[in-house]
Design a protein around this motif. Structure first.
Motif, mmCIF file in Angstrom:
data_model
loop_
_atom_site.group_PDB
_atom_site.id
_atom_site.type_symbol
_atom_site.label_atom_id
_atom_site.label_comp_id
_atom_site.label_asym_id
_atom_site.label_seq_id
_atom_site.Cartn_x
_atom_site.Cartn_y
_atom_site.Cartn_z
ATOM 1 N N ARG A 213 -17.342 9.414 14.778
ATOM 2 C CA ARG A 213 -16.604 8.209 14.382
ATOM 3 C C ARG A 213 -15.470 8.683 13.509
ATOM 4 N NH1 ARG A 213 -21.262 3.761 13.194
ATOM 5 N NH2 ARG A 213 -22.473 4.185 15.060
ATOM 6 N N HIS A 214 -14.400 7.915 13.443
ATOM 7 C CA HIS A 214 -13.195 8.447 12.807
ATOM 8 C C HIS A 214 -13.402 8.816 11.328
ATOM 9 C CE1 HIS A 214 -11.758 6.835 16.470
ATOM 10 N NE2 HIS A 214 -11.989 5.593 16.095
ATOM 11 N N ILE A 215 -12.660 9.822 10.890
ATOM 12 C CA ILE A 215 -12.758 10.311 9.503
ATOM 13 C C ILE A 215 -11.415 10.155 8.814
ATOM 14 C CG2 ILE A 215 -13.450 12.281 8.082
ATOM 15 C CD1 ILE A 215 -13.826 13.709 10.867
ATOM 16 N N ALA A 216 -11.442 9.769 7.530
ATOM 17 C CA ALA A 216 -10.202 9.736 6.753
ATOM 18 C C ALA A 216 -10.361 10.664 5.560
ATOM 19 C CB ALA A 216 -9.915 8.322 6.282
ATOM 20 N N VAL A 217 -9.396 11.561 5.372
ATOM 21 C CA VAL A 217 -9.367 12.438 4.201
ATOM 22 C C VAL A 217 -8.211 11.940 3.337
ATOM 23 C CG1 VAL A 217 -9.133 14.803 3.394
ATOM 24 C CG2 VAL A 217 -10.149 14.355 5.627
ATOM 25 N N LEU A 218 -8.557 11.427 2.142
ATOM 26 C CA LEU A 218 -7.514 10.792 1.332
ATOM 27 C C LEU A 218 -7.412 11.476 -0.024
ATOM 28 C CD1 LEU A 218 -8.624 7.108 2.061
ATOM 29 C CD2 LEU A 218 -6.953 8.461 3.319
ATOM 30 N N GLY A 219 -6.219 11.555 -0.572
ATOM 31 C CA GLY A 219 -6.055 12.148 -1.901
ATOM 32 C C GLY A 219 -4.605 12.442 -2.191
ATOM 33 N N ASN A 220 -4.303 12.636 -3.490
ATOM 34 C CA ASN A 220 -2.913 12.926 -3.874
ATOM 35 C C ASN A 220 -2.478 14.287 -3.383
ATOM 36 O OD1 ASN A 220 -3.439 11.339 -7.014
ATOM 37 N ND2 ASN A 220 -2.287 10.603 -5.278
ATOM 38 N N THR A 221 -1.183 14.526 -3.543
ATOM 39 C CA THR A 221 -0.680 15.822 -3.107
ATOM 40 C C THR A 221 -1.310 16.950 -3.940
ATOM 41 O OG1 THR A 221 1.279 17.141 -2.843
ATOM 42 C CG2 THR A 221 1.403 15.460 -4.541
ATOM 43 N N GLY A 222 -1.667 18.012 -3.275
ATOM 44 C CA GLY A 222 -2.270 19.152 -3.955
ATOM 45 C C GLY A 222 -3.729 18.984 -4.283
ATOM 46 N N SER A 223 -4.355 17.889 -3.838
ATOM 47 C CA SER A 223 -5.752 17.675 -4.201
ATOM 48 C C SER A 223 -6.700 18.410 -3.266
ATOM 49 C CB SER A 223 -6.059 16.173 -4.202
ATOM 50 O OG SER A 223 -5.797 15.634 -2.934
ATOM 51 N N GLY A 224 -6.189 18.959 -2.182
ATOM 52 C CA GLY A 224 -7.033 19.765 -1.301
ATOM 53 C C GLY A 224 -7.335 19.131 0.038
ATOM 54 N N LYS A 225 -6.595 18.097 0.414
ATOM 55 C CA LYS A 225 -6.853 17.422 1.700
ATOM 56 C C LYS A 225 -6.717 18.348 2.892
ATOM 57 C CE LYS A 225 -3.506 14.549 1.408
ATOM 58 N NZ LYS A 225 -2.948 15.055 0.171
ATOM 59 N N SER A 226 -5.571 19.061 2.941
ATOM 60 C CA SER A 226 -5.321 19.887 4.116
ATOM 61 C C SER A 226 -6.388 20.978 4.222
ATOM 62 C CB SER A 226 -3.953 20.522 4.050
ATOM 63 O OG SER A 226 -2.990 19.519 3.927
ATOM 64 N N CYS A 227 -6.746 21.585 3.081
ATOM 65 C CA CYS A 227 -7.769 22.630 3.116
ATOM 66 C C CYS A 227 -9.093 22.031 3.595
ATOM 67 C CB CYS A 227 -7.972 23.249 1.744
ATOM 68 S SG CYS A 227 -6.594 24.280 1.242
#
Ligand SMILES: Nc1ncnc2c1ncn2[C@@H]1O[C@H](COP(=O)(O)OP(=O)(O)OP(=O)(O)O)[C@@H](O)[C@H]1O
Ligand SMILES: [Mg+2]
Length: 725
Positions: free
Chosen positions: A178-192
């Motif tokens: 089921r779909h996932i959302a990764v949310l957070g400010n810049t530099g908080s580690g979302k992409s990693c």
């Protein structure tokens, strides 16, 4: 049901009693001798629960699990002293330690292989009563609260610092299902985190695959607006392909040219790119696409198919008018439109006559005269404020039928009416894209509306003349739908969107996602089972906005948002899941967010974003979310379908070489010369301009169909005004 909790032991672990109960919150009065810092009473020294730690309230089915949301001291006039009472002493206000907990589930016990095992279940069976004991969980209880007992929880994504660093594992079917959302400010580690969950899942899958010689049968499409993921999925035993526009010579061994041929686009995507309006422009655009996709060209030698296709649809529409009754031709509101329709049919017949020869030419001329004479009988004018206004009086049914008969007579000479022959305008069928502007011009001239299509045609010419996009959307080199799907829908496909011009990026993303979704839908229809595929979108707030458009036009951003909304609503059933990552959840489309079932929440400072996230999750974990603005990089709250309870996770370390390339810039090192960095504007400007120069020479050497056909016309927009020269 018997409880396997050992109550003698529980008494030692007791830290307080229930003082207040509501469905969302339970308040606990801590015992005066409850440990303050290090708790020894669980057998092994452990930290006394802090905010977001867990406590248990034993009951008849096991124990209620609560997560601590508040700890504090309240002064009480009447301290409770157990045992004796000394009447000579005066009781002074006494500090009482209290805490608030949010109930999150029930810890049950089972006997497995003669050992007691604990199992966390969601939901509360029975609430405690005032006075019930509150106890600290033992180590193995804590682990069973945090650790996922799902048999398929194969993938370790991190640890839970608040629960003795218990390992956090997830079931990949639940995470990606089921779909996932990764949310957070810049530099908080979302992409990693996003790269990490894909990497760690595939690493585990490689270990457990049935045949370790075959590459993993996984499909991930990474839409990467910042071009940061190119190395993130190396060394995984899976085919990784990278696509990009404006390839330089150096990049060709790593990247392939991104292809999204313009013949993939459907009529909505074209309408939105050209900002076509509904009344005049869209029908003409649709007709042009339909004719080109069916191989009909008005410039070829034989335009019989075009005549047949055009008059067939006219015949159908005339029949519909007659069936609709007098309001369509004799009375208002239809009569004026009906007159105009006959006039335009006559004009078209004359136009086609100029393109054909012999018998067909004659027949078309006859048709034109017949239609003209029918229309003329009802043609009226009047003067209003010095202007001549044209209108039509009502047509009799016999006249309407005569129009239809005349059209059908013509059709009979060329093999009769043909309904829905060939592809419709939305199918991805190849045609020479360079012919589109000319074809539109011919149709609009024929219908006498060229002034309304000027801008639209110019925009398409501008797009085709843009050398940066030509290699992506043009016909050269040839590509088939099959080869595109083979290339893009297997293994990991990283699509670097970084250099795509802003006015077209939304259309490109919309087309890639739509084609992917349709392909996956068709797979299930044809094969009966699904082809699990994940579509990942970074910086999702730039592509999936809340809608605002109220005008007639559909902006490219709207098309893009609508495509993702459709995938969010229907994708799961076909095996297509979304993984979206965003810094601004409050700007994202509600439809998409509310369809996400798993959330990985990194640091979020902005109030609006926090409020939005709070609305997405159940009330009783509100306390956990208070930590959002303070979360350090790499720590995130995992909640939703993939996690039995909401939990604070310290994500695994992602090795440096696989991290998305988004390190903070090293100003200091560069300033002080510790890190060498040269300006090289010469190379940059050469590369920037050379591409266009090369494309220009190429287009002069090899005349494309467009340059051939458009030779009589002024080249519009030859130079792109965005280029710096
Ligand atoms: N799991 C991790 N392992 C190792 N380092 C990490 C991890 N998570 C975050 N980091 C560090 O934090 C930095 C920022 O993380 P990341 O690039 O993922 O942030 P982001 O939220 O995607 O930011 P942006 O919104 O600007 O893209 C990384 O460069 C990396 O050094
Ligand atoms: Mg990022």
């Amino acid at each position: 049901m018997t409880s396997h909790f050992n109550f003698d032991q529980l008494r030692n672990l007791s830290i307080g009693t229930v003082d207040f109960v509501s469905p969302n919150e339970i308040k606990v009065l801590l015992e005066t001798d409850a440990p303050q810092n290090t708790a020894l009473n669980t057998g092994v020294p452990g930290l006394f629960p802090r905010i977001n730690g867990f406590v248990l309230i034993p009951n008849e089915v096991g124990a209620l699990v609560g997560i601590i949301s508040w700890l504090g001291v309240e002064h009480s006039q009447f301290p409770k002293r157990k045992g004796f009472k000394d009447y000579d002493l005066i009781d002074l206000p006494f500090p009482l330690r209290k805490m608030a907990i949010n109930p999150i589930g029930t810890l049950k016990t089972e006997i497995k292989n003669k050992e007691i095992v604990y199992k966390l279940e969601r939901g509360i069976y029975s609430f405690p009563s005032v006075g019930d004991s509150v106890v600290l969980p033992k180590d193995e209880q804590l682990r069973s609260i945090i650790e996922n007992d799902d048999e398929q929880a194969f993938v370790k994504i991190g640890t839970a610092p608040i629960a003795g660093n218990a390992i956090v594992k997830i079931n990949p079917n639940k995470l990606f299902g089921r779909h996932i959302a990764v949310l957070g400010n810049t530099g908080s580690g979302k992409s990693c985190s996003a790269a990490g969950i894909i990497r760690w899942s595939l690493e585990q899958a490689s270990k457990q695959r049935a045949d370790d010689k075959k590459p993993l049968n996984a499909r991930f499409i990474i839409l990467d607006p910042n071009g940061e993921y190119s190395q993130s999925f190396d060394d995984l035993g899976i085919n990784v392909k990278r696509f990009k526009i404006e390839l330089t010579a150096k990049e060709t061994d790593q990247y392939k040219q991104l292809r999204v041929p313009a013949w993939f686009w459907n009529s909505y995507e074209w309408s939105s790119f050209t900002l076509a309006t509904g009344r005049t422009q869209r029908p003409i655009l649709r007709r042009a696409l339909r004719e080109l996709k069916s191989g009909i060209s008005l410039d070829g030698d034989d335009c019989t198919p075009a005549v047949k296709s055009y008059f067939s649809s006219c015949s159908i529409s005339l029949r519909a008018d007659i069936n609709a009754g007098v309001s369509a031709f004799k009375e208002k509101p239809g009569r004026n439109e009906f007159g105009k329709k006959i006039q335009s049919l006559a004009r078209e017949a004359t136009f086609f006559a100029s393109k054909t020869k012999d018998q067909l030419k004659q027949n078309l001329e006859t048709l034109s005269t017949t239609l003209d004479s029918i229309a003329r009988v009802r043609y009226r004018t009047f003067e209003k404020e010095g202007q001549t206004i044209e209108y039509f009086d009502g047509f009799e049914i016999s006249e309407a039928s005569a129009v239809l008969d005349a059209v059908n007579t013509l059709l009979n000479t060329i093999g009769g009416i043909s309904v829905n022959e060939g592809p419709n305008e939305d199918m991805p069928v190849e045609f020479n894209i360079d012919l589109l502007p000319d074809h539109l011009e011919v149709i609009s001239e024929e219908q006498g509306v060229i002034q309304f299509l000027d801008f639209l045609i110019m925009r398409i010419r501008g797009l085709l003349a843009d050398s940066r996009m030509n290699a992506t959307i043009g016909n050269d080199p040839g590509i088939t739908l099959e080869s595109w799907l083979e290339d893009y829908l297997s293994g990991i496909t990283i699509i670097d969107l970084s250099l795509i011009p802003a006015d077209i990026i939304h259309i490109i993303v919309a087309v890639i996602s739509r084609i992917t979704f349709e392909a996956i839908q068709r797979y299930r229809r044809l094969k009966g089972n699904v082809l699990p595929t994940v579509l990942m979108l970074e910086e999702a707030h730039n592509f999936i906005k809340k809608h605002h458009t109220t005008t007639d036009e559909i902006s490219p951003l709207d098309i893009c948002s609508q495509t993702f909304e459709k995938i969010a609503k229907e994708g799961r059933k076909f095996g297509l899941s979304l993984l979206i990552s965003s810094q601004r959840p409050s700007e994202l489309s509600d439809t998409v967010l509310s369809q996400c079932n798993t959330f990985l929440l990194h640091r979020l400072v902005n109030d609006r974003d926090q409020d939005l996230v709070r609305r997405l999750v159940p009330d009783n974990i509100g306390g956990l979310l208070n930590e959002l603005p303070m979360l350090p990089t790499r720590k995130a709250i995992l909640l939703g379908w993939a996690s039995p309870i909401p939990i604070l996770v310290e994500m695994n370390e992602l090795e440096k070489k696989y991290r998305p390339k988004s390190d903070d810039p090293d100003f200091w090192e560069v300033w002080t010369g510790e890190s060498e960095r040269q300006e090289d504007w010469k190379a940059i400007s050469e590369e920037w301009q050379a591409d266009t120069a090369a494309a220009k020479t190429a287009s002069q050497d090899v005349p494309t169909a467009a340059t051939k056909n458009a030779s009589s016309m002024e080249p519009l927009n030859e130079d792109d005004e965005d280029l710096p020269f």
